[in-house]
Design a protein around this motif. Structure first.
Motif, PDB file in Angstrom:
ATOM      1  N   CYS A   1       0.838  -1.203   0.000  1.00  0.00           N
ATOM      2  CA  CYS A   1       0.000   0.000   0.000  1.00  0.00           C
ATOM      3  C   CYS A   1       0.869   1.249   0.000  1.00  0.00           C
ATOM      4  N   LYS A   2       1.905   1.243   0.820  1.00  0.00           N
ATOM      5  CA  LYS A   2       2.815   2.397   0.862  1.00  0.00           C
ATOM      6  C   LYS A   2       3.428   2.654  -0.500  1.00  0.00           C
ATOM      7  N   ARG A   3       3.871   1.565  -1.144  1.00  0.00           N
ATOM      8  CA  ARG A   3       4.533   1.739  -2.442  1.00  0.00           C
ATOM      9  C   ARG A   3       3.576   2.197  -3.527  1.00  0.00           C
ATOM     10  N   ILE A   4       2.338   1.711  -3.477  1.00  0.00           N
ATOM     11  CA  ILE A   4       1.347   2.189  -4.455  1.00  0.00           C
ATOM     12  C   ILE A   4       1.114   3.689  -4.237  1.00  0.00           C
ATOM     13  N   ARG A   5       0.970   4.082  -2.967  1.00  0.00           N
ATOM     14  CA  ARG A   5       0.672   5.480  -2.652  1.00  0.00           C
ATOM     15  C   ARG A   5       1.789   6.446  -3.068  1.00  0.00           C
ATOM     16  N   GLU A   6       3.002   5.945  -3.104  1.00  0.00           N
ATOM     17  CA  GLU A   6       4.099   6.812  -3.533  1.00  0.00           C
ATOM     18  C   GLU A   6       3.943   7.205  -5.002  1.00  0.00           C
ATOM     19  N   GLU A   7       3.235   6.372  -5.754  1.00  0.00           N
ATOM     20  CA  GLU A   7       3.141   6.626  -7.192  1.00  0.00           C
ATOM     21  C   GLU A   7       1.739   6.854  -7.717  1.00  0.00           C
TER      22      GLU A   7
ATOM     23  N   ILE B   1      -4.937   5.703  -7.169  1.00  0.00           N
ATOM     24  CA  ILE B   1      -6.081   4.821  -7.374  1.00  0.00           C
ATOM     25  C   ILE B   1      -6.567   4.235  -6.049  1.00  0.00           C
ATOM     26  N   PRO B   2      -7.878   3.930  -5.963  1.00  0.00           N
ATOM     27  CA  PRO B   2      -8.398   3.375  -4.712  1.00  0.00           C
ATOM     28  C   PRO B   2      -7.756   2.040  -4.342  1.00  0.00           C
ATOM     29  N   VAL B   3      -7.442   1.906  -3.051  1.00  0.00           N
ATOM     30  CA  VAL B   3      -6.902   0.654  -2.511  1.00  0.00           C
ATOM     31  C   VAL B   3      -7.823   0.213  -1.374  1.00  0.00           C
ATOM     32  N   ILE B   4      -8.376  -0.990  -1.504  1.00  0.00           N
ATOM     33  CA  ILE B   4      -9.219  -1.541  -0.438  1.00  0.00           C
ATOM     34  C   ILE B   4      -8.425  -2.651   0.241  1.00  0.00           C
ATOM     35  N   MET B   5      -8.181  -2.480   1.540  1.00  0.00           N
ATOM     36  CA  MET B   5      -7.385  -3.482   2.244  1.00  0.00           C
ATOM     37  C   MET B   5      -8.279  -4.484   2.950  1.00  0.00           C
ATOM     38  N   VAL B   6      -7.829  -5.737   2.912  1.00  0.00           N
ATOM     39  CA  VAL B   6      -8.606  -6.837   3.463  1.00  0.00           C
ATOM     40  C   VAL B   6      -7.755  -7.538   4.514  1.00  0.00           C
ATOM     41  N   SER B   7      -8.370  -7.811   5.680  1.00  0.00           N
ATOM     42  CA  SER B   7      -7.622  -8.559   6.677  1.00  0.00           C
ATOM     43  C   SER B   7      -8.536  -9.502   7.437  1.00  0.00           C
ATOM     44  N   ALA B   8      -7.953 -10.570   7.948  1.00  0.00           N
ATOM     45  CA  ALA B   8      -8.730 -11.532   8.718  1.00  0.00           C
ATOM     46  C   ALA B   8      -8.953 -11.039  10.145  1.00  0.00           C
TER      47      ALA B   8
ATOM     48  N   ALA C   1     -18.467   2.083  -5.177  1.00  0.00           N
ATOM     49  CA  ALA C   1     -18.477   3.401  -4.518  1.00  0.00           C
ATOM     50  C   ALA C   1     -17.119   4.087  -4.666  1.00  0.00           C
ATOM     51  N   HIS C   2     -16.037   3.324  -4.476  1.00  0.00           N
ATOM     52  CA  HIS C   2     -14.709   3.941  -4.571  1.00  0.00           C
ATOM     53  C   HIS C   2     -14.352   4.330  -5.988  1.00  0.00           C
ATOM     54  N   LEU C   3     -14.785   3.519  -6.932  1.00  0.00           N
ATOM     55  CA  LEU C   3     -14.490   3.862  -8.324  1.00  0.00           C
ATOM     56  C   LEU C   3     -15.238   5.130  -8.740  1.00  0.00           C
ATOM     57  N   SER C   4     -16.496   5.253  -8.316  1.00  0.00           N
ATOM     58  CA  SER C   4     -17.219   6.453  -8.747  1.00  0.00           C
ATOM     59  C   SER C   4     -16.721   7.689  -8.006  1.00  0.00           C
ATOM     60  N   ARG C   5     -16.335   7.492  -6.758  1.00  0.00           N
ATOM     61  CA  ARG C   5     -15.756   8.617  -6.014  1.00  0.00           C
ATOM     62  C   ARG C   5     -14.467   9.084  -6.695  1.00  0.00           C
ATOM     63  N   TYR C   6     -13.656   8.115  -7.085  1.00  0.00           N
ATOM     64  CA  TYR C   6     -12.381   8.451  -7.726  1.00  0.00           C
ATOM     65  C   TYR C   6     -12.599   9.137  -9.068  1.00  0.00           C
ATOM     66  N   GLU C   7     -13.611   8.668  -9.791  1.00  0.00           N
ATOM     67  CA  GLU C   7     -13.908   9.299 -11.077  1.00  0.00           C
ATOM     68  C   GLU C   7     -14.378  10.727 -10.906  1.00  0.00           C
ATOM     69  N   ARG C   8     -15.206  10.939  -9.897  1.00  0.00           N
ATOM     70  CA  ARG C   8     -15.652  12.316  -9.632  1.00  0.00           C
ATOM     71  C   ARG C   8     -14.442  13.194  -9.321  1.00  0.00           C
ATOM     72  N   LEU C   9     -13.527  12.610  -8.572  1.00  0.00           N
ATOM     73  CA  LEU C   9     -12.335  13.342  -8.149  1.00  0.00           C
ATOM     74  C   LEU C   9     -11.489  13.775  -9.339  1.00  0.00           C
ATOM     75  N   ILE C  10     -11.274  12.871 -10.257  1.00  0.00           N
ATOM     76  CA  ILE C  10     -10.401  13.224 -11.366  1.00  0.00           C
ATOM     77  C   ILE C  10     -11.165  13.857 -12.522  1.00  0.00           C
ATOM     78  N   GLY C  11     -12.513  13.752 -12.503  1.00  0.00           N
ATOM     79  CA  GLY C  11     -13.310  14.338 -13.577  1.00  0.00           C
ATOM     80  C   GLY C  11     -13.173  13.496 -14.829  1.00  0.00           C
ATOM     81  N   SER C  12     -14.256  13.347 -15.548  1.00  0.00           N
ATOM     82  CA  SER C  12     -14.177  12.446 -16.696  1.00  0.00           C
ATOM     83  C   SER C  12     -13.419  13.113 -17.840  1.00  0.00           C
ATOM     84  N   GLY C  13     -12.389  12.451 -18.264  1.00  0.00           N
ATOM     85  CA  GLY C  13     -11.641  12.926 -19.421  1.00  0.00           C
ATOM     86  C   GLY C  13     -10.715  14.101 -19.136  1.00  0.00           C
TER      87      GLY C  13
END
Ligand code: CA
Length: 229
Positions: free
Chosen positions: A64-70, A73-80, A114-126
């Motif tokens: 997650c840290k390494r993705i965030r450096e670059e 995009i939404p990251v959903i973390m899963v844990s037991a 929900a995260h994909l549409s939030r992210y799309e709103r954030l970056i604006g389409s196109g």
């Protein structure tokens, strides 16, 4: 079609997630080890990552840290374990959401959408994507030179913005006041290093929930300041 990468070493869970997401119209890829997963997450164009915490080779924290450096995009973390979720929240490593196993696949699909549409709103389409730094509710839009705390805009002066952005872009490193003064006020001869202290104070008043316990810019006594990640 939106592409999703699942990094999960329990194949049964990964397949279940994949099936449900594909039924909802997503293109889904699965990686079962951390090292290959992070490699693909960084080098390919995925729209969202579903990331298990405990993984072989490289764990979910590190990925997650390494993705965030670059990437933003939404990251959903899963844990037991519920405890792990609390821990990763506390660390503020930049995941967008956390899900505890076992979860219902339809809940996962709902969150992905929900995260994909939030992210799309954030970056604006196109629109061209603004360069944005996001850390635990603090959002610095470098392109628009705007700062938000939990989506509420805060008004920054030029130097306050430059100082906050410089520190946020170079997190986890201690800078002395002299270094910061040189970095931000370089060519200007007016002022001295006390200016740095004043600006840090003003930035904290805008971004910190509790200025005596800063969550973003830490004071390292006798040395300087460090942006916490
Ligand atoms: Ca696992």
């Amino acid at each position: 079609m939106k592409r999703i990468l699942i990094i999960e070493d329990e194949l049964a869970i990964a397949e279940l997630e994949k099936d449900y997401l594909e039924l909802s119209g997503f293109q889904v890829e699965v990686e079962t080890t951390g090292d290959v997963g992070v490699e693909r997450a960084l080098n390919e164009d995925f729209n969202l990552i579903i990331l298990d915490l405990m993984l072989p080779n490289v764990d979910g924290f590190e990925i997650c840290k390494r993705i965030r450096e670059e990437k933003n995009i939404p990251v959903i973390m899963v844990s037991a374990k519920r405890d792990d979720i609390d821990k990763i929240r506390g660390l503020g490593i930049g995941a967008d959401d956390y899900i505890t196993k076992p979860f219902s696949p339809s809940e996962l699909v709902a969150r992905v959408k929900a995260h994909l549409s939030r992210y799309e709103r954030l970056i604006g389409s196109g629109q061209k994507l603004n360069e944005v730094i996001e850390i635990r509710g603090l959002k610095i839009d470098k392109t628009a030179r705007r700062v938000f705390i939990n989506d509420e805009e805060k008004i920054f002066t030029t130097k306050e913005f430059d100082l906050l952005t410089f520190l946020a872009q170079n997190p986890n490193r201690v800078y002395t006041k002299e270094e910061l003064f040189r970095e931000i006020w370089d060519m200007e001869s007016i002022g001295d290093i006390a200016t740095v202290t004043v600006h840090i104070k003003k930035i904290r008043e805008k971004v910190e929930y509790n200025t005596s316990k800063p969550q973003y810019i830490e004071t390292i006594w006798g040395v300087g300041y460090r942006f916490k990640v």
